[in-house]
Design a protein around this motif. Structure first.
Motif, mmCIF file in Angstrom:
data_model
loop_
_atom_site.group_PDB
_atom_site.id
_atom_site.type_symbol
_atom_site.label_atom_id
_atom_site.label_comp_id
_atom_site.label_asym_id
_atom_site.label_seq_id
_atom_site.Cartn_x
_atom_site.Cartn_y
_atom_site.Cartn_z
ATOM 1 N N PHE A 1 -9.976 10.522 -0.262
ATOM 2 C CA PHE A 1 -9.008 11.306 0.522
ATOM 3 C C PHE A 1 -8.854 12.725 -0.015
ATOM 4 C CE2 PHE A 1 -6.435 9.858 -2.966
ATOM 5 C CZ PHE A 1 -5.486 10.845 -3.150
ATOM 6 N N ILE A 2 -9.208 12.945 -1.295
ATOM 7 C CA ILE A 2 -9.023 14.270 -1.907
ATOM 8 C C ILE A 2 -9.888 15.324 -1.207
ATOM 9 C CG2 ILE A 2 -9.231 15.590 -4.072
ATOM 10 C CD1 ILE A 2 -8.753 12.868 -5.481
ATOM 11 N N PHE B 1 -6.292 -4.229 -6.992
ATOM 12 C CA PHE B 1 -6.045 -2.975 -6.287
ATOM 13 C C PHE B 1 -7.341 -2.169 -6.315
ATOM 14 C CE2 PHE B 1 -1.237 -2.846 -6.906
ATOM 15 C CZ PHE B 1 -0.975 -2.756 -5.553
ATOM 16 N N ASP B 2 -7.765 -1.658 -5.167
ATOM 17 C CA ASP B 2 -8.944 -0.784 -5.099
ATOM 18 C C ASP B 2 -8.471 0.631 -4.803
ATOM 19 O OD1 ASP B 2 -10.824 -2.715 -5.622
ATOM 20 O OD2 ASP B 2 -11.061 -3.266 -3.518
ATOM 21 N N PHE B 3 -8.580 1.500 -5.771
ATOM 22 C CA PHE B 3 -8.147 2.892 -5.587
ATOM 23 C C PHE B 3 -9.344 3.740 -5.165
ATOM 24 C CE2 PHE B 3 -3.756 3.251 -7.026
ATOM 25 C CZ PHE B 3 -3.561 2.018 -7.611
ATOM 26 N N ASP B 4 -9.200 4.385 -4.007
ATOM 27 C CA ASP B 4 -10.288 5.174 -3.432
ATOM 28 C C ASP B 4 -9.872 6.649 -3.410
ATOM 29 O OD1 ASP B 4 -12.342 6.222 -2.035
ATOM 30 O OD2 ASP B 4 -12.171 4.926 -0.288
ATOM 31 N N TRP C 1 0.923 7.408 -6.697
ATOM 32 C CA TRP C 1 -0.419 7.771 -7.172
ATOM 33 C C TRP C 1 -0.598 9.278 -7.113
ATOM 34 C CZ3 TRP C 1 -5.873 6.923 -4.740
ATOM 35 C CH2 TRP C 1 -6.830 7.053 -5.744
ATOM 36 N N ASN C 2 -0.637 9.897 -8.273
ATOM 37 C CA ASN C 2 -0.793 11.347 -8.398
ATOM 38 C C ASN C 2 -2.104 11.629 -9.120
ATOM 39 O OD1 ASN C 2 -0.317 14.071 -8.428
ATOM 40 N ND2 ASN C 2 1.216 14.001 -10.060
ATOM 41 N N VAL C 3 -3.040 12.221 -8.410
ATOM 42 C CA VAL C 3 -4.362 12.481 -8.987
ATOM 43 C C VAL C 3 -4.640 13.975 -9.070
ATOM 44 C CG1 VAL C 3 -5.597 10.368 -8.433
ATOM 45 C CG2 VAL C 3 -5.343 12.108 -6.688
ATOM 46 N N GLN D 1 0.837 -1.218 0.000
ATOM 47 C CA GLN D 1 0.000 0.000 0.000
ATOM 48 C C GLN D 1 0.864 1.258 0.000
ATOM 49 O OE1 GLN D 1 -2.422 -0.580 3.484
ATOM 50 N NE2 GLN D 1 -4.304 -0.695 2.284
ATOM 51 N N VAL E 1 2.777 1.854 -3.333
ATOM 52 C CA VAL E 1 1.965 2.331 -4.474
ATOM 53 C C VAL E 1 1.467 3.753 -4.223
ATOM 54 C CG1 VAL E 1 -0.088 1.871 -5.886
ATOM 55 C CG2 VAL E 1 1.332 -0.019 -5.119
ATOM 56 N N THR E 2 1.133 4.041 -2.971
ATOM 57 C CA THR E 2 0.639 5.377 -2.610
ATOM 58 C C THR E 2 1.599 6.481 -3.059
ATOM 59 O OG1 THR E 2 -0.596 4.523 -0.743
ATOM 60 C CG2 THR E 2 0.071 6.815 -0.608
ATOM 61 N N THR F 1 -11.191 -0.241 -9.442
ATOM 62 C CA THR F 1 -10.544 -1.542 -9.255
ATOM 63 C C THR F 1 -9.678 -1.882 -10.460
ATOM 64 O OG1 THR F 1 -12.398 -2.254 -7.913
ATOM 65 C CG2 THR F 1 -10.965 -3.984 -8.760
ATOM 66 N N SER G 1 -12.081 13.881 -7.301
ATOM 67 C CA SER G 1 -13.095 13.859 -6.232
ATOM 68 C C SER G 1 -14.492 13.622 -6.800
ATOM 69 C CB SER G 1 -13.060 15.175 -5.452
ATOM 70 O OG SER G 1 -13.332 16.243 -6.325
ATOM 71 N N GLU G 2 -14.630 13.825 -8.112
ATOM 72 C CA GLU G 2 -15.919 13.566 -8.764
ATOM 73 C C GLU G 2 -16.197 12.068 -8.877
ATOM 74 O OE1 GLU G 2 -18.067 15.922 -9.956
ATOM 75 O OE2 GLU G 2 -16.827 17.622 -9.337
#
Lengths: 292, 446
Positions: free
Chosen positions: A288-289, A282-285, A208-210, A201, A204-205, A222, A215-216
């Protein structure tokens, strides 16, 4: 006319009944006393005892060998063993003996099976009638064979019971030594610890750049991952292809997740548990944004 | 028949069952990733290649505009072209991804410009995902050579949308009040420009004072307030045709009206006998409806994107605060409770935020809050910052900022600024003269 037919039928019936009960040799072969004595003396004892004798000899030899080995081990004894050490060693020896016994029992198992095969095709029994020349002797031999078949079956049955008994003994001994056998089975299953998961976790974190628009995306993204043993990524597939095509926010964010996984290759897979990660999810949630 | 169907159904079930089970068993490990970074994405924008000198030059300029747009959004970080190992030759040629990965680049933009004839050009571009080694989007546009800048904005929007998911806002315009001259004799003209400050034009000649232009959310029309012989008049200006229409004279009006989300109504505040209330006017039949009726000053009304709610500011509670009410004027409720005074609330195009101006301890702030008043965040501050306006995607705000006066008799500079709603990146929009009261257009229709 009728009388004559009745008389002939009656006579026929009489002769048949007489023949049936009056001539017992037609129904059952009469046992001969003398050959039974021979059967008891030679063939059974010689055949069976020989084989058993052979195995016993082997066993003795094996035992001797084992003893010799033990002796070899015992030659360099420790100079001054303490009581505790002696006790420990005794316990170890006991364990070793038990293990050897089990090993022997286990070794015996296939041998018994082999014997079984041999017994199914006994060459000596087949050869015997060739040696006998007289018809009487042949009859006697047949009689012997007839009588032999029954005790052999009984022996086989008794051996099966013995084998089963041996098996239960083996299992009991194994349980004594190894404790609960079920526990061992559970230990062989690959289980992932929290630290195993956290390591991946956290790794990978970092990658991860979002964008804020993620947030939409109100649902988890997955990804289906397959990895090589060294942790390198073999393939990344976006699970919900339908949503990927339809929703522009989902598509863009799923792409960021895919980039994160590919960028983070190789993954820090836990040693010995690589198989678990051959195929996983992998479940990307993105929730957090909202806290940013 | 039905038995046969049942049998065949079960056969199919039996056949697919092992695959289903194996699939389930294979994916028994699930790892949740619920944290990450929100940082500018490193991208490379290569000069668009051209066959000859002119096309080459346009290609270079297009790449520059795209770079400025994307970097200006605060969501992208452009890698210097000098660092490129092997600049791409054509958008149709698959780049060598390994040349780009060492630079930390995640996305690459390649393109080309071809001259179709003396007037027209064909611009093609492609967006590549360097990590996934795939192309994400491609587009070919045939336009007038003069409109290359607009092409660059359209391409920027496409890239922005594909990489962030959000709609772009680069192919948009800004109408603002261009200011020049000394403080006591200030010349105020209506001006229009692209969102990046280019293609600047004046719409009025400065013969009368103009204030607070507002864009229609659906059309390329603006309303603005003009003082003609000291009488406030409201005009509607059509930017496509250049025609303007007098909507009426409204004595006591201080701010221009705003359009409703569907463009059929305007909402405004009018002062009468010292009391300012909020009114709507139907643009089809000129019917005016009074929405508030209080002894206080109610100003700066703004419709919600769905047209069901209105926000405005009022001093009915003792100090200037933000209030919300239904579109018919009922259920008035205060939503701002922070320290200081609040003014000029504007609803975001998506409806999730309200931008406002805040005055606290001799300082002005631009901030955002939720429509229920929660989550107040201040994004910009200054001696005077005021008049926020939303980009059509609701991710960027533009406002004007006035510096503190240095010398007596001279006006201090007033400039336009934009900031993304994270508040991390504030950039000045360059204008030929001072500028105030900006209004952001919706996306320009093709």
């Amino acid at each position: 006319m009728f009388k004559s037919t009745f008389i002939s039928i009656g006579l026929h019936v009489f002769f048949i009944i007489f023949a049936y009960y009056g001539l017992p040799s037609f129904k059952i072969k009469e046992p001969i006393e003398s050959p039974i004595d021979i059967v008891e003396d030679t063939p059974i004892s010689s055949k069976t005892s020989l084989k058993l004798g052979e195995t016993r000899v082997k066993e003795v030899k094996e035992n001797k060998k084992v003893i010799k080995k033990e002796k070899v081990k015992k030659t360099p004894p420790p100079p001054a063993p303490s009581k505790k050490m002696v006790e420990k060693k005794n316990a170890e020896l006991k364990k070793k003996k038990e293990i050897r016994e089990i090993a022997e029992l286990v070794k015996k198992k296939p041998k018994l099976n082999k014997k079984k095969v041999k017994k199914d095709l006994p060459p000596k029994v087949e050869k015997k009638p060739e040696k006998i020349k007289n018809k009487q002797k042949e009859n006697l031999a047949k009689g012997i064979l007839n009588t032999l078949t029954k005790p052999i079956k009984k022996i086989e049955n008794s051996k099966k019971v013995e084998k089963e008994h041996n098996n239960t003994e083996i299992l009991k001994k194994i349980k004594k030594i190894a404790g609960n056998s079920n526990r061992q089975v559970q230990q062989t299953e690959i289980k992932l610890s929290v630290t195993d998961i956290n390591k991946i976790q956290n790794h990978v974190t970092k990658y991860w750049n979002v964008s804020y628009a993620a947030s939409e995306v109100k649902m988890v993204i997955t990804l289906k991952i397959s990895t090589n043993v060294d942790g390198s990524i073999k393939s990344v597939k976006i699970y919900d292809k339908n949503l990927y095509q339809k929703d522009k926010f989902y598509r863009a964010t799923a792409d960021t997740a895919r980039r994160a996984v590919l960028d983070s290759s190789p993954l820090p897979l836990p040693k010995g548990k690589e198989k678990k990660f051959e195929n996983f999810l992998f479940d990307f949630d993105t929730s957090f944004i909202n806290n940013y | 028949m039905s038995n046969y169907l049942n049998l065949s159904f079960f056969k199919v079930l039996i056949l697919i069952y092992p695959f289903f089970i194996s699939n389930l068993l294979a994916d028994d490990v699930r790892i949740k990733i619920n944290s990450g970074q929100v940082e500018p994405l490193p991208i490379a924008i290569a000069d668009f290649t051209g066959e000859e000198g002119k096309a080459n030059e346009i290609g270079r300029q297009i790449a520059e505009v795209i770079s400025n747009n994307l970097v200006g959004s605060g969501q992208f970080k452009a890698v210097e072209s000098a660092a490129f190992i092997a600049p791409p030759t054509s958008p149709s040629v698959r780049p060598n991804f390994t040349d780009w990965t060492p630079l930390g680049i995640k996305a690459l933009i390649t393109g080309s410009v071809k001259s179709i004839n003396e007037q027209q050009i064909e611009v093609e571009f492609r967006l590549w995902d360097i990590i996934a080694e795939t192309d994400l989007i491609g587009l070919r546009l045939s336009v007038d050579a003069q409109a290359w800048r607009r092409v660059a904005h359209i391409i920027s929007d496409e890239i922005f949308e594909r990489l962030s998911g959000d709609s772009g806002y680069f192919d948009t315009r800004i109408v603002y009040v261009a200011e020049s001259g000394p403080q006591n004799k200030r010349l105020k003209r209506l001006a229009i420009m692209d969102q990046d400050g280019e293609n600047h034009q004046y719409l009025t000649d400065g013969s009368f004072l103009v204030l607070t232009p507002r864009f229609s959310p659906t059309t390329q029309e603006i309303t603005y307030l003009a003082y003609f012989k000291n009488e406030p008049r409201v005009y509607i200006f059509n930017l496509e045709t250049g025609e303007q229409e007098l909507l009426g004279s409204f004595p006591g009006m201080t701010f221009a009206p705003r359009f409703s989300p569907f463009g059929d109504k305007i909402i405004m505040s009018l002062a009468e006998k010292g009391i300012t209330d909020i009114y709507t006017m139907n643009l089809n039949n000129q019917e005016v409806i009074r929405l508030t009726n209080s002894s206080s000053i109610d100003t700066s009304p703004s419709f919600s994107p769905n047209g069901k709610k209105i926000i405005f500011n009022s001093d009915r509670g003792g100090s200037q605060q933000i209030y919300i009410m239904d579109a018919n004027g009922r259920n008035v409720k205060r939503i701002s409770f922070g320290k200081g005074r609040y003014a000029t609330p504007v609803w975001a195009p998506k409806g999730e935020l309200i931008a406002f101006t805040k005055m606290l301890k001799n300082k002005f702030y631009i901030g955002v809050m939720s429509p229920d008043g929660s989550g107040e965040r201040l994004l910009a501050e200054g001696y005077l910052v005021e008049g926020p306006t939303w980009a059509p995607n609701g991710r960027v705000l533009m406002y004007f900022k006035q510096e503190a006066p240095i010398d007596d008799g001279k006006s201090s500079n007033v400039n336009l600024y934009k900031i993304d709603i994270t508040g991390f990146r504030e950039t000045r929009v360059i204008t030929p003269s001072d500028g105030s009261d900006p209004a952001w257009s919706p996306l320009i229709p093709n």
